[in-house]
Design a protein around this motif. Structure first.
Motif, PDB file in Angstrom:
ATOM      1  N   ARG A   1      77.867  21.100 -58.230  1.00 28.73           N
ATOM      2  CA  ARG A   1      76.902  21.968 -57.547  1.00 28.73           C
ATOM      3  C   ARG A   1      77.335  23.414 -57.732  1.00 28.73           C
ATOM      4  N   SER A   2      76.384  24.270 -57.944  1.00 32.21           N
ATOM      5  CA  SER A   2      76.652  25.696 -58.087  1.00 32.21           C
ATOM      6  C   SER A   2      75.478  26.455 -57.503  1.00 32.21           C
ATOM      7  N   THR A   3      75.664  27.728 -57.317  1.00 32.58           N
ATOM      8  CA  THR A   3      74.578  28.566 -56.804  1.00 32.58           C
ATOM      9  C   THR A   3      73.383  28.526 -57.754  1.00 32.58           C
ATOM     10  N   ALA A   4      73.655  28.637 -59.057  1.00 30.80           N
ATOM     11  CA  ALA A   4      72.567  28.650 -60.045  1.00 30.80           C
ATOM     12  C   ALA A   4      71.850  27.304 -60.093  1.00 30.80           C
ATOM     13  N   LEU A   5      72.594  26.205 -60.083  1.00 31.54           N
ATOM     14  CA  LEU A   5      71.968  24.880 -60.128  1.00 31.54           C
ATOM     15  C   LEU A   5      71.172  24.619 -58.855  1.00 31.54           C
ATOM     16  N   ASN A   6      71.740  24.960 -57.706  1.00 36.77           N
ATOM     17  CA  ASN A   6      71.014  24.793 -56.440  1.00 36.77           C
ATOM     18  C   ASN A   6      69.728  25.625 -56.423  1.00 36.77           C
ATOM     19  N   ALA A   7      69.793  26.843 -56.929  1.00 35.56           N
ATOM     20  CA  ALA A   7      68.601  27.707 -56.964  1.00 35.56           C
ATOM     21  C   ALA A   7      67.536  27.115 -57.877  1.00 35.56           C
ATOM     22  N   HIS A   8      67.958  26.560 -59.008  1.00 33.93           N
ATOM     23  CA  HIS A   8      66.992  25.948 -59.925  1.00 33.93           C
ATOM     24  C   HIS A   8      66.319  24.748 -59.259  1.00 33.93           C
ATOM     25  N   ILE A   9      67.097  23.890 -58.642  1.00 38.89           N
ATOM     26  CA  ILE A   9      66.539  22.716 -57.973  1.00 38.89           C
ATOM     27  C   ILE A   9      65.599  23.144 -56.845  1.00 38.89           C
ATOM     28  N   ASP A  10      65.999  24.152 -56.082  1.00 40.47           N
ATOM     29  CA  ASP A  10      65.132  24.657 -55.015  1.00 40.47           C
ATOM     30  C   ASP A  10      63.808  25.170 -55.577  1.00 40.47           C
ATOM     31  N   ALA A  11      63.864  25.841 -56.721  1.00 40.70           N
ATOM     32  CA  ALA A  11      62.627  26.357 -57.338  1.00 40.70           C
ATOM     33  C   ALA A  11      61.737  25.209 -57.816  1.00 40.70           C
ATOM     34  N   VAL A  12      62.337  24.186 -58.411  1.00 37.49           N
ATOM     35  CA  VAL A  12      61.558  23.038 -58.893  1.00 37.49           C
ATOM     36  C   VAL A  12      60.934  22.290 -57.718  1.00 37.49           C
ATOM     37  N   ALA A  13      61.679  22.189 -56.615  1.00 37.71           N
ATOM     38  CA  ALA A  13      61.217  21.422 -55.456  1.00 37.71           C
ATOM     39  C   ALA A  13      60.381  22.241 -54.475  1.00 37.71           C
ATOM     40  N   ALA A  14      60.213  23.523 -54.733  1.00 37.06           N
ATOM     41  CA  ALA A  14      59.490  24.388 -53.791  1.00 37.06           C
ATOM     42  C   ALA A  14      58.088  23.858 -53.522  1.00 37.06           C
ATOM     43  N   GLY A  15      57.761  23.720 -52.253  1.00 37.91           N
ATOM     44  CA  GLY A  15      56.435  23.283 -51.853  1.00 37.91           C
ATOM     45  C   GLY A  15      56.189  21.790 -51.987  1.00 37.91           C
ATOM     46  N   VAL A  16      57.221  21.033 -52.341  1.00 37.89           N
ATOM     47  CA  VAL A  16      57.066  19.591 -52.531  1.00 37.89           C
ATOM     48  C   VAL A  16      57.878  18.869 -51.455  1.00 37.89           C
ATOM     49  N   ASP A  17      57.170  18.207 -50.545  1.00 37.15           N
ATOM     50  CA  ASP A  17      57.867  17.453 -49.502  1.00 37.15           C
ATOM     51  C   ASP A  17      58.389  16.121 -50.021  1.00 37.15           C
ATOM     52  N   ASP A  18      57.641  15.496 -50.926  1.00 35.11           N
ATOM     53  CA  ASP A  18      57.991  14.178 -51.429  1.00 35.11           C
ATOM     54  C   ASP A  18      57.833  14.155 -52.944  1.00 35.11           C
ATOM     55  N   PRO A  19      58.949  14.105 -53.695  1.00 31.71           N
ATOM     56  CA  PRO A  19      58.837  14.073 -55.166  1.00 31.71           C
ATOM     57  C   PRO A  19      58.018  12.885 -55.669  1.00 31.71           C
ATOM     58  N   TRP A  20      58.049  11.765 -54.940  1.00 31.42           N
ATOM     59  CA  TRP A  20      57.278  10.596 -55.372  1.00 31.42           C
ATOM     60  C   TRP A  20      55.777  10.856 -55.283  1.00 31.42           C
ATOM     61  N   ALA A  21      55.342  11.597 -54.300  1.00 31.75           N
ATOM     62  CA  ALA A  21      53.921  11.941 -54.190  1.00 31.75           C
ATOM     63  C   ALA A  21      53.509  12.838 -55.357  1.00 31.75           C
ATOM     64  N   LEU A  22      54.390  13.731 -55.754  1.00 30.66           N
ATOM     65  CA  LEU A  22      54.112  14.595 -56.901  1.00 30.66           C
ATOM     66  C   LEU A  22      54.013  13.753 -58.175  1.00 30.66           C
ATOM     67  N   TYR A  23      54.933  12.825 -58.350  1.00 27.84           N
ATOM     68  CA  TYR A  23      54.883  11.930 -59.509  1.00 27.84           C
ATOM     69  C   TYR A  23      53.589  11.113 -59.504  1.00 27.84           C
ATOM     70  N   ALA A  24      53.194  10.600 -58.346  1.00 29.65           N
ATOM     71  CA  ALA A  24      51.946   9.830 -58.241  1.00 29.65           C
ATOM     72  C   ALA A  24      50.757  10.689 -58.658  1.00 29.65           C
TER      73      ALA A  24
END
Length: 183
Positions: free
Chosen positions: A149-172
């Protein structure tokens, strides 16, 4: 012959001769406002969408559409067709490490990997996965797909997950959009 008058009791307003219903301009506007308050309205679907599982829909005079994937509520899903291929890059957390991988079958793949939490999905195939591995190469454990884990990796994941409560719903939703595109 006299000009048509409004059908509403006690209204003597003039009616446009081309109007489909004998209403004056004011009553036609009131009627249109009332209709738009009842049709084209976002509301809860009578039952979950059979394609993506969403409960949010839009009610139209012709019927309901899913607000997520725009599948017509009540239409059958053609189970004879294979689901569309949707490649995803996934981000998993296990203890203090992050795995960045890719798959077209996330349920099967994630079931085979020991992890604590699915952090995010992003659309993408092996080329996107390779770019992510290169981007976070300094945090990589050897030649594995696991990263510190790093600041840059955490920031990237946060950006990808922004506004998404459930990744499975996004995949669906991505799967349902793929089905809708093929018709």
């Amino acid at each position: 012959m006299s000009a048509p008058v409004c059908l509403v009791d006690s209204c003597a307003g003039a009616v446009d001769p081309t109007a489909p219903v004998a209403l004056c301009g004011w009553h036609a506007a009131v009627s249109a406002e009332w209709t738009t308050a009842h049709d084209g309205v976002t509301d809860v679907l009578p039952t979950p969408c059979r394609l993506c599982g969403s409960r949010l829909g839009v009610r139209w005079p012709s019927g309901w559409l899913c607000a997520v994937c725009e599948w017509r509520h009540g239409d059958a899903v053609d189970d004879e067709l294979p689901p569309p291929r949707v490649d995803v890059v996934y981000y998993l957390r296990f203890e203090d490490r992050i795995k960045i991988g890719t798959t077209a079958r996330p349920r099967q793949r994630l079931a085979a990997i020991w992890h604590d939490e699915l952090l995010a999905f992003e659309p993408g195939d092996r080329s996107v996965e390779r770019r992510r591995h290169a981007l976070f190469a300094d945090e990589r454990f050897g030649r594995t797909e696991w990263f510190r884990r790093s600041t840059a990796l955490n920031a990237h994941i946060d950006a990808v997950a922004a506004g998404v409560d459930d990744p499975w719903a996004l995949y669906a939703r991505w799967v349902s959009e793929g089905i809708a595109r093929r018709g």
